[in-house]
Design a protein around this motif. Sequence first.
Motif, PDB file in Angstrom:
ATOM      1  N   ALA A   1       0.802  -1.223   0.000  1.00  0.00           N
ATOM      2  CA  ALA A   1       0.000   0.000   0.000  1.00  0.00           C
ATOM      3  C   ALA A   1       0.832   1.270   0.000  1.00  0.00           C
ATOM      4  O   ALA A   1       0.583   2.168  -0.818  1.00  0.00           O
ATOM      5  CB  ALA A   1      -0.958  -0.018   1.183  1.00  0.00           C
ATOM      6  N   PRO A   2       1.826   1.397   0.865  1.00  0.00           N
ATOM      7  CA  PRO A   2       2.581   2.662   0.859  1.00  0.00           C
ATOM      8  C   PRO A   2       3.214   2.924  -0.500  1.00  0.00           C
ATOM      9  O   PRO A   2       3.211   4.063  -0.983  1.00  0.00           O
ATOM     10  CB  PRO A   2       3.666   2.443   1.911  1.00  0.00           C
ATOM     11  N   LYS A   3       3.723   1.859  -1.096  1.00  0.00           N
ATOM     12  CA  LYS A   3       4.375   2.035  -2.387  1.00  0.00           C
ATOM     13  C   LYS A   3       3.369   2.477  -3.437  1.00  0.00           C
ATOM     14  O   LYS A   3       3.624   3.399  -4.225  1.00  0.00           O
ATOM     15  CB  LYS A   3       5.028   0.723  -2.818  1.00  0.00           C
ATOM     16  N   GLN A   4       2.217   1.797  -3.426  1.00  0.00           N
ATOM     17  CA  GLN A   4       1.227   2.133  -4.445  1.00  0.00           C
ATOM     18  C   GLN A   4       0.738   3.557  -4.270  1.00  0.00           C
ATOM     19  O   GLN A   4       0.588   4.306  -5.238  1.00  0.00           O
ATOM     20  CB  GLN A   4       0.060   1.142  -4.375  1.00  0.00           C
ATOM     21  N   ILE A   5       0.502   3.914  -3.021  1.00  0.00           N
ATOM     22  CA  ILE A   5      -0.008   5.264  -2.795  1.00  0.00           C
ATOM     23  C   ILE A   5       1.040   6.294  -3.201  1.00  0.00           C
ATOM     24  O   ILE A   5       0.749   7.289  -3.872  1.00  0.00           O
ATOM     25  CB  ILE A   5      -0.411   5.435  -1.324  1.00  0.00           C
ATOM     26  N   ALA A   6       2.274   6.029  -2.809  1.00  0.00           N
ATOM     27  CA  ALA A   6       3.332   6.975  -3.169  1.00  0.00           C
ATOM     28  C   ALA A   6       3.444   7.116  -4.689  1.00  0.00           C
ATOM     29  O   ALA A   6       3.535   8.225  -5.225  1.00  0.00           O
ATOM     30  CB  ALA A   6       4.661   6.517  -2.584  1.00  0.00           C
ATOM     31  N   PHE A   7       3.402   5.983  -5.347  1.00  0.00           N
ATOM     32  CA  PHE A   7       3.498   6.010  -6.805  1.00  0.00           C
ATOM     33  C   PHE A   7       2.321   6.781  -7.396  1.00  0.00           C
ATOM     34  O   PHE A   7       2.478   7.615  -8.303  1.00  0.00           O
ATOM     35  CB  PHE A   7       3.536   4.575  -7.337  1.00  0.00           C
ATOM     36  N   GLY A   8       1.141   6.506  -6.848  1.00  0.00           N
ATOM     37  CA  GLY A   8      -0.044   7.215  -7.326  1.00  0.00           C
ATOM     38  C   GLY A   8       0.080   8.715  -7.129  1.00  0.00           C
ATOM     39  O   GLY A   8      -0.238   9.493  -8.025  1.00  0.00           O
ATOM     40  N   VAL A   9       0.568   9.083  -5.975  1.00  0.00           N
ATOM     41  CA  VAL A   9       0.710  10.523  -5.706  1.00  0.00           C
ATOM     42  C   VAL A   9       1.676  11.148  -6.700  1.00  0.00           C
ATOM     43  O   VAL A   9       1.430  12.225  -7.246  1.00  0.00           O
ATOM     44  CB  VAL A   9       1.197  10.743  -4.252  1.00  0.00           C
ATOM     45  N   SER A  10       2.780  10.428  -6.961  1.00  0.00           N
ATOM     46  CA  SER A  10       3.757  11.018  -7.873  1.00  0.00           C
ATOM     47  C   SER A  10       3.187  11.122  -9.285  1.00  0.00           C
ATOM     48  O   SER A  10       3.460  12.085  -9.997  1.00  0.00           O
ATOM     49  CB  SER A  10       5.054  10.209  -7.866  1.00  0.00           C
ATOM     50  N   LEU A  11       2.383  10.127  -9.657  1.00  0.00           N
ATOM     51  CA  LEU A  11       1.758  10.218 -10.982  1.00  0.00           C
ATOM     52  C   LEU A  11       0.772  11.371 -11.047  1.00  0.00           C
ATOM     53  O   LEU A  11       0.723  12.121 -12.022  1.00  0.00           O
ATOM     54  CB  LEU A  11       1.036   8.913 -11.311  1.00  0.00           C
ATOM     55  N   LEU A  12       0.017  11.506  -9.978  1.00  0.00           N
ATOM     56  CA  LEU A  12      -0.949  12.600  -9.920  1.00  0.00           C
ATOM     57  C   LEU A  12      -0.211  13.937 -10.063  1.00  0.00           C
ATOM     58  O   LEU A  12      -0.632  14.818 -10.827  1.00  0.00           O
ATOM     59  CB  LEU A  12      -1.704  12.545  -8.593  1.00  0.00           C
ATOM     60  N   THR A  13       0.885  14.047  -9.343  1.00  0.00           N
ATOM     61  CA  THR A  13       1.651  15.286  -9.428  1.00  0.00           C
ATOM     62  C   THR A  13       2.138  15.517 -10.848  1.00  0.00           C
ATOM     63  O   THR A  13       2.110  16.647 -11.353  1.00  0.00           O
ATOM     64  CB  THR A  13       2.861  15.223  -8.479  1.00  0.00           C
TER      65      THR A  13
END
Lengths: 648, 530, 99, 529
Positions: free
Chosen positions: B32-44
């Motif tokens: 989860a932390p990895k996915q969320i972090a990745f998602g946030v970076s993509l969103l950015t």
Amino acid sequence: MSLVPSSLAALHSGAPVVHAASADGVFSLLWLVVALPALGAAVLLLGGRRTDRWGHWLGVGTVAVSFLLSLVLFFALVGRDSGDRQVSQHLWTWFTAGKYTVNLDLLYDQLSAVFLLLITGVGGIIHLYSVGYMEHDERRRRFFGYLNLFVASMLTLVLAADYVGVFLGWEGVGLASYLLIGFWQYKPSAAAAAKKAFVINRVGDIGLSLGSALIFVTFGSTSFAVVSANADKASSGTLTAIGLLLLLAACGKSAQFPLQTWLLDAMEGPTPVSALIHAATMVTAGVYLIVRSNFIFSLTEDARTGVVIVGCITLLMGAIIGCAKDDIKKALAGSTMSQIGYMILAAGLGPAGYALAIFHLLTHGFFKANMFLGAGSVMHGTNDDVNMRHYGALQKAMPVTFVTFAIGYLAIIGVPPFAGFWSKDRIIETAFADNFVVGLCALVGAGITAFYMTRLMLMTFVTEQRWEPDVHPHESPRVMTIPLIALAALSALGGFLILNGWITDWLAPVVGTHEEKSLAIGALGMSLVTLVVVAIGIAIAWTFFGRRAVPREAPTQVSVFTRAARAELYGDAFNEEVIVKPGYTGIRGLSVFDGSFVDGIAEGTASAFGGMSSWFRLAQNGFVRSYALAVLSGAALVLLALLAVNFS
Amino acid sequence: MSNFPWLSVLIAVPIVGAVVVQALPRRANAAAPKQIAFGVSLLTLVLGLVMASGYENDGGMQFTEQHTWIKSFGAHYAVGVDGIGLTLVLLTLILTPVVLLASWNDADPIPLDVRDVAAESPHVAPARWSPNAFFAWMLAMEGLAVGVFAATDVFLFYVFFEATLIPIYFLVGGYGGAGRARAAVKFLLYSLAGGLIMLASVIGLYVVSAKSSGGATYLVSELSKIDFGTDTGRWLFVGFFIAFAIKAPMFPVHTWLPDTTENATPGTSVLLVSVLDKIGTFGMIRFCLELFPEASRWATPVVVTLAVVSVIYGALMAIGSDNIPRLIGYTSVSHFGFIVLGIFVMNSQGLSGANLYMFNHGLSTAALFLVTGFLISRRGSALISDFGGVEKVAPVLAGVFLVSGLASLSLPGLSPFVSEFLVIVGAFSHSVVAAAFAVTGIVLAAIYILLMYQRTMTGPTRPEIVGMRDLGTREIAAVAPVLLLIVIFGFFPKPLLSVINPSVDHTMSQVDRHDPAPTVAEQSPEGAHQ
Amino acid sequence: MSATPFIVLSAILFTIGCLGVLTRRNAIVVFMSVELMLNASNLALVTFSRANGNLEGQIAAFFVMVVAAAEVVVGLAIIMTIFRTRRSASVDDASLLKY
Amino acid sequence: MNFTAPHIEYDLISPILVVLGVAVVGVLVEAAVPRVYRYWTQVVLAAVGVVGALGATVYVLNRIHPGSDHPKPGFLVAEGALAVDGPTLFIWVLILVLALLGVLLFAERQLEGGVTAFAGQAAALPGTEAEREASAQGLEHTEVFPLLMFAVSGMLMFPAANDLLTLFVALEVLSLPLYLLCGLARRRRLLSQEAALKYFMLGAFSSGFFVYGIALTYGYAGSMEFSKIAQAVASSSGSRALLLGGMGMLAVGLLFKVGAAPFHAWTPDVYQGAPTAVTGFMAAATKVAAFGALLRLFYVAFGGARWDWQPLMWGVAILTMVVGSVFALTQTDVKRLLAYSSVAHAGFILTGFLGARSLGEIHAGDINPVQAVLFYVTTYGLMTMAAFAIVTVVRDAGGEATHLSRWAGLGKESPLVAGIFAFLLLGMAGIPLTSGFTGKWAVFAAALSAGAWPVVIVAVLMSAVAAYFYVRVIVVMFFADPVGDGPSVAVPSVLTSSVIAVGAAATLVLGVVPGPLLDMLGRIAEFIR
């Protein structure tokens, strides 16, 4: 595009000006010539194993179509007025910075037209040949990817209308050459040779980089159009500098002295590579660059002299090296060096020689590709043995190879009416017209060429058989012999391009014209002299290799000259001793310097503070009276300071 | 949408994401932390691209926001980007998801890839903390990096400048090789020393501006109007320059970089070298040149010399390195030499080239670090001499490695070429000698890259390498976009240059320099092809 | 009459006090030396008060005495505890805290 | 007999009076209240007293309208003995806040298992039956609270003092209780007593200089009042030797209190030996008060002689920063390290103190040196307090584990505590977004504005050196592996926790939004003359 009327451009007293008309009609397909092989390369290299089955045919196909397109374009160009044979196609603006813009433009004129045919034609033939030659290599698909990449890059090189565009193709062919020399990566020698080729080429690139920079600084642009139009306004010093820098670039790419050492090692690559890249096309890029830059070189006698000197030295060096090599490919490579030396020499002769350089480049492309492929065929039949001392009497086992190779042989030594005769003879003649010493070099070179080529022929095809026990020579499959035959035909007939002065006239609008100087002994006399020298070379070779038995092991008790020739005239040794070894010593020293001095200052400062700290902290000795003393001394200092300030 | 605080959002989203990721429960191998972090970076990244699509190429500051922050200091929360800032912001946004994806397992207690070799290997040490922290610090760094490039207030810039040190410090010190703690401290101290020296100059700016008519201010737009006077200007320049030279890093203050890259995880190295070190060169343009034009011109001979020395020195040291990440660290010293050279020759070609180089070097070095990271994690060793014949068993890896390497040596057709060429041309216009020395860098680059390739990838396959896996889907997905961009921008750098060039014009006018006219003054009309 | 002799005397006393602090080991004696310094100051204060023709200095002298008395209370308490735990009033013995 | 009673503005000095009153009542409580109730009575009394005083201060502060653009300069009260102006009032607020935090730390009982960190019976010899008995009975010295209050009252008076005599009395009132408090540790009593002895001896010694300085200055100016001294300096009357001697000796006394080199030697020993709660309070509040006094004395009284003392102070500032930073590099005890750090900080604050300029040189909106120094001491005080509070919670079997090696691996053991400590250290190192950075910026800016750039350069370099030892602690906490069973973090009561929380929060808030405080200081940081 060009708004300058040709009449105005013609006013320039110097070299012809590049002022191309915008591409239309069939010429708008020009980009496809490059794009097809590029696409092929992309598909083959990115497509992975899926393309293994049909990949090689895609590789052949893209080049074949390019060739057809080149033919169409060529005839379209022939169909135009002779003053209107420059076509330019603007693809896109590559980059802009300040007032400096580099466009990715293609320039299609008489010169690039010839090259297009050579590259796609010979390239196509060699592609076809490779289908057979590389049949048993599991990475054949990738080989074709690289070959396509090479063809695309080489086409870019000769079509670019800007020095930076040339640089793009220049490095592209360098990359392809790197990849292909090192194609058999598991062989350390191949990997090393690949790296060596690339690095030495990079030394040449210094010339092209700085040359382009100087061109920009001088002309505000690097496009051929601007430079050629304004070249006569530049100072001669600048022009000479540009010329010499471009010569440095040419030396790297064309394996000219002093950057010649990579070419012989480059024979580690599969033989079709040697044929295509290291004989017929890429290594001649230096010649192309000089001829293309004729608007610079025509204006600078000094730079041309440099070119001529380089050409003379290399043509003799290459020939001498070729005399001593037992490795058939290396012998041919030495020959390539030498022949390119001729071309460079010709190019250095200025307007009199540009067209001849290109002409020799073409004929050499034919016969040398022919012979390399022939050598490949020989190797194919002898379990990839390259040592000529293990050959002998192959003409019966491999008749097609023998005959085609023999045509190439006749062409290179300059026996009329084969292609080499026409081109080399004219160069020697023009060289004599220019300068007797230069002419003599060229003439002697021709003699040596005859010697080493005869030696090669004798050792390979004629003399007694010296095969390894497990070798059963056989003729190559048809997919390999057909290209041989095609190239042999070109080697035999290519010289006729000069008939009626066609090639010189064709190129004249690009490279300019000149007044022919006639020799005292006349052109025919010169040809006779040359033929005599060639005959002497053949005779000597026959004496040494035809009449005596060729030992299977190379004799070790040989003269200083042979030893030097075998060591490639100590080019590598020189590099090793003067550049590589001191370089590594220097780097090791620098590493120590970096670690102990540069870093040491920083870390030393840190530890100095630490040392200070551990030393000073002893002052904090725990005795309250010492602290009181500190306070008292402090007070005294305070008072002294106040007094000092007050009464100073 | 014109008043939408784009840049603030780009700063805030990753930082908020970092807090969220850090707050997630810490379980071993939790995705989860990895996915969320990745998602946030993509969103950015998406937000950043949307913002960039609204950028107009007129060279001015855009997406500006300005709020008074500390009135007594004259400090503002002021952000905005011109072309130079925008490209670097985008670089940050592009590389972060790439790095996160590539580092997916790097922060696991012991990375899966090397579980069997980690025990005795000096190049892999178990992570000290949970993956949460790793990904959170990465995101935090993204946000702060955007802040640095977007700050249009010197004070704010300084704050972000220093703040970025903290994530890197913990990333280096917590995850990486055996010497990581020492490397982290070395990195931090070098940077802090530079930062503090810069602080003196920052405060000096305040002192001068407070005496000016407008009162104390840190807004770059205001400061650039102030005449600092020769002596003061030079002193302040020196303070800024030292800090940026350490950051960049230039010879002779470069030694922290190879030590750091040697010990950091590849992802950390990417963010450090590709993104954060750009602050140094970015700062040189934005602050050294634009605020202190006179001092910059005064310092040019020294800086150009140092830059050329960096080019050659870094390359030679790279040739002499046996440790792959260390080698890449040294190559960056060389490349930064080129960038600084381009900046200080102060002509359009040099500056455009330098700006473009910053972006391209980011891409090429990222690719190189990531792919060598994959390689090292498979073998558990970073020593070149421990490899050989990888091409045979992992051709895709070798191919990616080669392309990255070729980009690093500025092969035409790959994006760094255009920038390097422009820098050389610019340098040539400025000083033939400088250009002549710098250009040897292209030979040396070929040597260090190809020597490394030759020793690791070619030759007979070493027994330890046999059975090495080729790149997996995740790994390919991580590096492919970078390689794609390298190729695209190699042939078509126009999107970048059209953004950069107007800003370069602005810088040129600020330093009051004009491109020298061609020696052959009269140009044929064919000179302009458009 | 000039105030100088008084000031010189006070300076001498002050110096003696200082030296006492530095040279004596016994905490009590050290403390006495400090008192001497304070009293040297008192002498100076009183002298200046007289010289300046106002009373501030004299008042200050009284304050100093009071404060000195308070210091004695605190100081002796501290010295006592030290003496009790270490059986020594030497200030040099209390040197555990260092470096 | 006609008698004019001195006019005392009781309302304006009510904070001092409240605190003094509480102290006196505290003494009575010791006498009258049964032992079981004493602790709570004292704690509540002290806390309420401090809060009351804080309220009173805020009331007085509002009298000068700190929010307006042109606040009143302040009041000279008690016949000019005390100056209640902007700086005074601000320092009062600050000291009272620190005092409140100090009360909380003093009152902490959870860490020692139900008793305070102070000696059960100070009179009992260490290691004797009497001591064991005292601790078995759970005895504790609740006198520490009145002592604290006395010290606080002195600290309130110190920066407000507007004549030399008041200054001296305040100095002693603040010092004497601290001497005692230093010797009252429950554990490691030998060290504690030694600390008290050293502090006392050196403190008394420096007071000697201070008093002699008063005498000389009085001799020079003919008055103890700052304004009169300033007049004398301005008119250049009197003997310059007296002025310089007096000024120098007064400087010695005050620099001793702020812990500036070479008068700093007591700091590490005393900070290390004293009970940590006392150290924290002392390190924070004493420095605040002493800098307040230093500023007033040298700006108001000796402002005209600036050219005489400025070079001296340059030297002292440089020496202090160097000594503090360099000595700290190799320290292995956390408290000692923080002590040297506080020395270094004294140097940085002195840098700001060097920003003294004539009023004409200060432009509207410029950072003025008083503002800078006051801001710095605020940030420093709160950070230090919190840092020492954290030292009290990191413990092993022998009580507080102050040796640095025992802190290894704290980051894993207790990320929160280690994280906050790291944050505070970064604050002390002056990393942006902490108050330490803003403070450093302010003092450096003040100094640079006054042309003290060599000092600023040294300050910057020493900041870099100092960064090393802060970072070193962070490395130990986060990157080193614990030795043996590692440190443990005792869970403190809400008292200590709130001190830590307040300190950390202030460090963050003053780092991120220092504007309001700075602006207010900019308006009120003007001494009444």
